[in-house]
Motif scaffolding. Structure first.
Motif, PDB file in Angstrom:
ATOM      1  N   TRP A  41      41.444 -68.817 -14.700  1.00 33.74           N
ATOM      2  CA  TRP A  41      40.276 -69.036 -15.858  1.00 33.74           C
ATOM      3  C   TRP A  41      39.866 -70.341 -16.313  1.00 33.74           C
ATOM      4  N   SER A  42      40.833 -71.244 -16.026  1.00 32.70           N
ATOM      5  CA  SER A  42      40.213 -72.632 -16.387  1.00 32.70           C
ATOM      6  C   SER A  42      40.643 -73.790 -15.443  1.00 32.70           C
ATOM      7  N   PHE A  43      41.011 -73.583 -14.249  1.00 32.62           N
ATOM      8  CA  PHE A  43      41.581 -74.386 -13.236  1.00 32.62           C
ATOM      9  C   PHE A  43      40.243 -74.605 -12.436  1.00 32.62           C
ATOM     10  N   GLY A  44      39.398 -75.212 -12.606  1.00 37.27           N
ATOM     11  CA  GLY A  44      38.398 -75.728 -11.682  1.00 37.27           C
ATOM     12  C   GLY A  44      37.329 -74.454 -11.185  1.00 37.27           C
ATOM     13  N   ASP A  45      35.956 -74.733 -10.894  1.00 35.90           N
ATOM     14  CA  ASP A  45      34.801 -74.003 -10.563  1.00 35.90           C
ATOM     15  C   ASP A  45      35.185 -72.891  -9.397  1.00 35.90           C
ATOM     16  N   ALA A  46      36.074 -73.490  -8.514  1.00 40.56           N
ATOM     17  CA  ALA A  46      36.051 -72.702  -7.122  1.00 40.56           C
ATOM     18  C   ALA A  46      36.993 -71.487  -7.789  1.00 40.56           C
ATOM     19  N   ASN A  47      37.903 -71.764  -8.361  1.00 44.43           N
ATOM     20  CA  ASN A  47      38.956 -70.812  -8.782  1.00 44.43           C
ATOM     21  C   ASN A  47      38.395 -69.836  -9.451  1.00 44.43           C
ATOM     22  N   TRP A  48      37.457 -70.173 -10.439  1.00 45.25           N
ATOM     23  CA  TRP A  48      36.636 -69.426 -11.473  1.00 45.25           C
ATOM     24  C   TRP A  48      35.744 -68.359 -10.676  1.00 45.25           C
ATOM     25  N   GLN A  49      34.906 -68.797  -9.725  1.00 48.88           N
ATOM     26  CA  GLN A  49      34.177 -68.076  -8.888  1.00 48.88           C
ATOM     27  C   GLN A  49      34.915 -67.080  -8.280  1.00 48.88           C
ATOM     28  N   GLN A  50      36.098 -67.219  -7.563  1.00 50.55           N
ATOM     29  CA  GLN A  50      37.169 -66.277  -6.817  1.00 50.55           C
ATOM     30  C   GLN A  50      37.474 -65.425  -8.040  1.00 50.55           C
ATOM     31  N   ASN A  51      37.921 -65.745  -8.999  1.00 55.72           N
ATOM     32  CA  ASN A  51      38.240 -64.776  -9.930  1.00 55.72           C
ATOM     33  C   ASN A  51      37.342 -63.939 -10.420  1.00 55.72           C
ATOM     34  N   LYS A  52      36.290 -64.615 -10.618  1.00 57.01           N
ATOM     35  CA  LYS A  52      35.111 -63.331 -11.622  1.00 57.01           C
ATOM     36  C   LYS A  52      34.588 -62.766 -10.472  1.00 57.01           C
ATOM     37  N   ASN A  53      34.414 -62.916  -9.122  1.00 53.20           N
ATOM     38  CA  ASN A  53      33.938 -62.034  -8.155  1.00 53.20           C
ATOM     39  C   ASN A  53      34.910 -61.132  -7.534  1.00 53.20           C
ATOM     40  N   GLY A  54      36.456 -61.495  -8.004  1.00 54.80           N
ATOM     41  CA  GLY A  54      37.476 -60.294  -7.786  1.00 54.80           C
ATOM     42  C   GLY A  54      37.497 -59.578  -8.644  1.00 54.80           C
ATOM     43  N   VAL A  55      37.995 -60.105 -10.035  1.00 52.24           N
ATOM     44  CA  VAL A  55      38.230 -59.069 -11.262  1.00 52.24           C
ATOM     45  C   VAL A  55      37.189 -58.192 -11.413  1.00 52.24           C
ATOM     46  N   PHE A  56      35.865 -58.698 -11.455  1.00 57.65           N
ATOM     47  CA  PHE A  56      34.687 -57.879 -11.904  1.00 57.65           C
ATOM     48  C   PHE A  56      33.755 -57.426 -10.703  1.00 57.65           C
ATOM     49  N   LYS A  57      34.592 -57.395  -9.570  1.00 57.57           N
ATOM     50  CA  LYS A  57      33.500 -56.889  -8.340  1.00 57.57           C
ATOM     51  C   LYS A  57      32.953 -55.939  -8.249  1.00 57.57           C
ATOM     52  N   VAL A  58      33.426 -54.700  -9.201  1.00 55.50           N
ATOM     53  CA  VAL A  58      32.603 -53.447  -9.181  1.00 55.50           C
ATOM     54  C   VAL A  58      31.491 -53.398  -9.993  1.00 55.50           C
ATOM     55  N   LEU A  59      31.126 -54.656 -10.718  1.00 54.84           N
ATOM     56  CA  LEU A  59      29.922 -54.832 -11.351  1.00 54.84           C
ATOM     57  C   LEU A  59      28.903 -55.377 -10.632  1.00 54.84           C
ATOM     58  N   PRO A  60      27.416 -55.144 -11.024  1.00 60.69           N
ATOM     59  CA  PRO A  60      26.430 -55.801 -10.289  1.00 60.69           C
ATOM     60  C   PRO A  60      26.171 -57.023 -10.745  1.00 60.69           C
ATOM     61  N   VAL A  61      25.590 -58.151  -9.785  1.00 60.05           N
ATOM     62  CA  VAL A  61      25.832 -59.391 -10.031  1.00 60.05           C
ATOM     63  C   VAL A  61      25.292 -59.952 -11.548  1.00 60.05           C
ATOM     64  N   PRO A  62      24.216 -59.514 -11.815  1.00 59.96           N
ATOM     65  CA  PRO A  62      23.567 -60.136 -13.335  1.00 59.96           C
ATOM     66  C   PRO A  62      24.701 -59.651 -14.404  1.00 59.96           C
ATOM     67  N   ILE A  63      25.278 -58.263 -14.260  1.00 56.70           N
ATOM     68  CA  ILE A  63      26.085 -58.128 -15.325  1.00 56.70           C
ATOM     69  C   ILE A  63      27.361 -58.690 -15.201  1.00 56.70           C
ATOM     70  N   ARG A  64      27.862 -58.859 -13.985  1.00 58.19           N
ATOM     71  CA  ARG A  64      29.049 -59.627 -13.490  1.00 58.19           C
ATOM     72  C   ARG A  64      29.010 -61.187 -14.334  1.00 58.19           C
ATOM     73  N   GLU A  65      28.018 -61.710 -14.215  1.00 60.54           N
ATOM     74  CA  GLU A  65      27.857 -63.007 -14.574  1.00 60.54           C
ATOM     75  C   GLU A  65      28.097 -63.044 -16.277  1.00 60.54           C
ATOM     76  N   CYS A  66      27.403 -62.136 -16.822  1.00 60.81           N
ATOM     77  CA  CYS A  66      27.327 -61.954 -18.104  1.00 60.81           C
ATOM     78  C   CYS A  66      28.740 -61.718 -18.695  1.00 60.81           C
ATOM     79  N   ILE A  67      29.509 -60.646 -18.097  1.00 57.32           N
ATOM     80  CA  ILE A  67      30.710 -59.983 -18.656  1.00 57.32           C
ATOM     81  C   ILE A  67      31.503 -61.194 -18.325  1.00 57.32           C
ATOM     82  N   GLY A  68      31.390 -61.546 -16.917  1.00 59.21           N
ATOM     83  CA  GLY A  68      32.264 -62.696 -16.586  1.00 59.21           C
ATOM     84  C   GLY A  68      32.423 -63.866 -17.695  1.00 59.21           C
ATOM     85  N   LEU A  69      31.361 -64.250 -18.276  1.00 60.60           N
ATOM     86  CA  LEU A  69      31.407 -65.362 -19.156  1.00 60.60           C
ATOM     87  C   LEU A  69      31.823 -65.001 -20.456  1.00 60.60           C
ATOM     88  N   THR A  70      31.722 -63.846 -20.894  1.00 62.25           N
ATOM     89  CA  THR A  70      32.369 -63.517 -21.833  1.00 62.25           C
ATOM     90  C   THR A  70      33.911 -63.346 -21.972  1.00 62.25           C
TER      91      THR A  70
END
Ligand SMILES: N[C@@H](CCC(=O)N[C@@H](CS)C(=O)NCC(=O)O)C(=O)O
Length: 239
Positions: free
Chosen positions: A109-138
């Protein structure tokens, strides 16, 4: 029928949540029949996954889930352990879940943008992209607040990884040449050890913690042994 509520799987590991792998591993180790419902933490009774339903009971928190399953279906895995061995396993469980977990969370969640992108796209993969971005940031905001609140987030990067490698080194030393964490038979603590280690070494989340853990050949072989036994569908670690 037992129903396990957890995240959708990703990254060729059983689950991107350490605690969800722990519970699912326990269910497989004890050969209990269960079904999985993929969900998100917002819908969970305590706002965290996993949780479980069985015979009208809804239980949240992996520690309480395993305690419930042991009370309901027997403590078959640990019957042969002495009181001192049980105490030792308990201390390891707390170290992994209450300390090493937070350093692993820091890498996601904190160590570098590449990890964050992997984490967000992995954990929230079931969400459509715009919602994923929003929920991911929250969630990123909320989880970073948790990491800071626990204390890990207040340390500098070098100290975080130094503490994490102390834990991994201790795990490797304790495992030694044994097949499983408490000896030659898998016991409940192996659900935690495997669940957390596989979430460190077999995810596309790069860090000094992952690199150090991968250098501990006995831990990697142990994870593979557990995976072959209980999650053979996940294949070879590191492929
Ligand atoms: N103590 C809990 C911890 C569970 C936990 O932290 N789950 C994480 C996923 S690994 C979660 O759902 N986090 C969502 C949040 O904190 O909002 C257990 O043993 O089950």
């Amino acid at each position: 029928m037992i129903t396990l509520y957890q995240f959708a799987p990703v990254w060729s590991i059983p689950n991107p949540s350490h605690f969800c792998v722990k519970v699912e591993t326990y269910l497989r180790m004890t050969k209990l029949k269960y079904e999985v419902v993929e969900t998100m933490p917002l819908k969970a009774p305590l706002g965290k996954l996993p949780y479980l339903e069985d015979q009208g009971n809804k239980i949240a928190d992996s520690r309480l889930i395993i305690r419930y399953l042991q009370a309901q279906y027997g403590e078959t895995l640990d019957a042969h352990l002495t009181a001192v061995e049980r105490a030792t396993a308990k201390a390891w469980q707390r170290l992994i879940e209450e300390h090493l977990y937070w350093q692993s969370m820091y890498t996601r969640w904190s160590f570098g943008d590449a990890n964050w992108q992997q984490n967000k796209n992995g954990v929230f993969k079931v969400l459509p992209v715009p919602i994923r971005e929003c929920i991911g940031l929250t969630y990123r905001y909320l989880i970073k607040k948790q990491i800071y609140g626990q204390g890990t987030g207040r340390l500098n990067q070098d100290d975080i990884f130094a503490l994490a490698t102390e834990d991994v080194s201790a795990l490797a030393d304790f495992l030694g040449e044994k097949s499983y964490f408490m000896g030659e038979k898998p016991t409940t603590i192996d659900a935690t050890v495997y669940g957390f280690l596989v979430n460190i070494i077999a995810c596309p989340i790069e860090s000094p913690l992952k690199n150090y853990a991968l250098e501990q050949k006995n831990l990697v072989a142990y994870c593979q042994r557990m995976q072959n036994l209980y999650f053979s569908e996940c294949g070879e670690i590191g492929q």
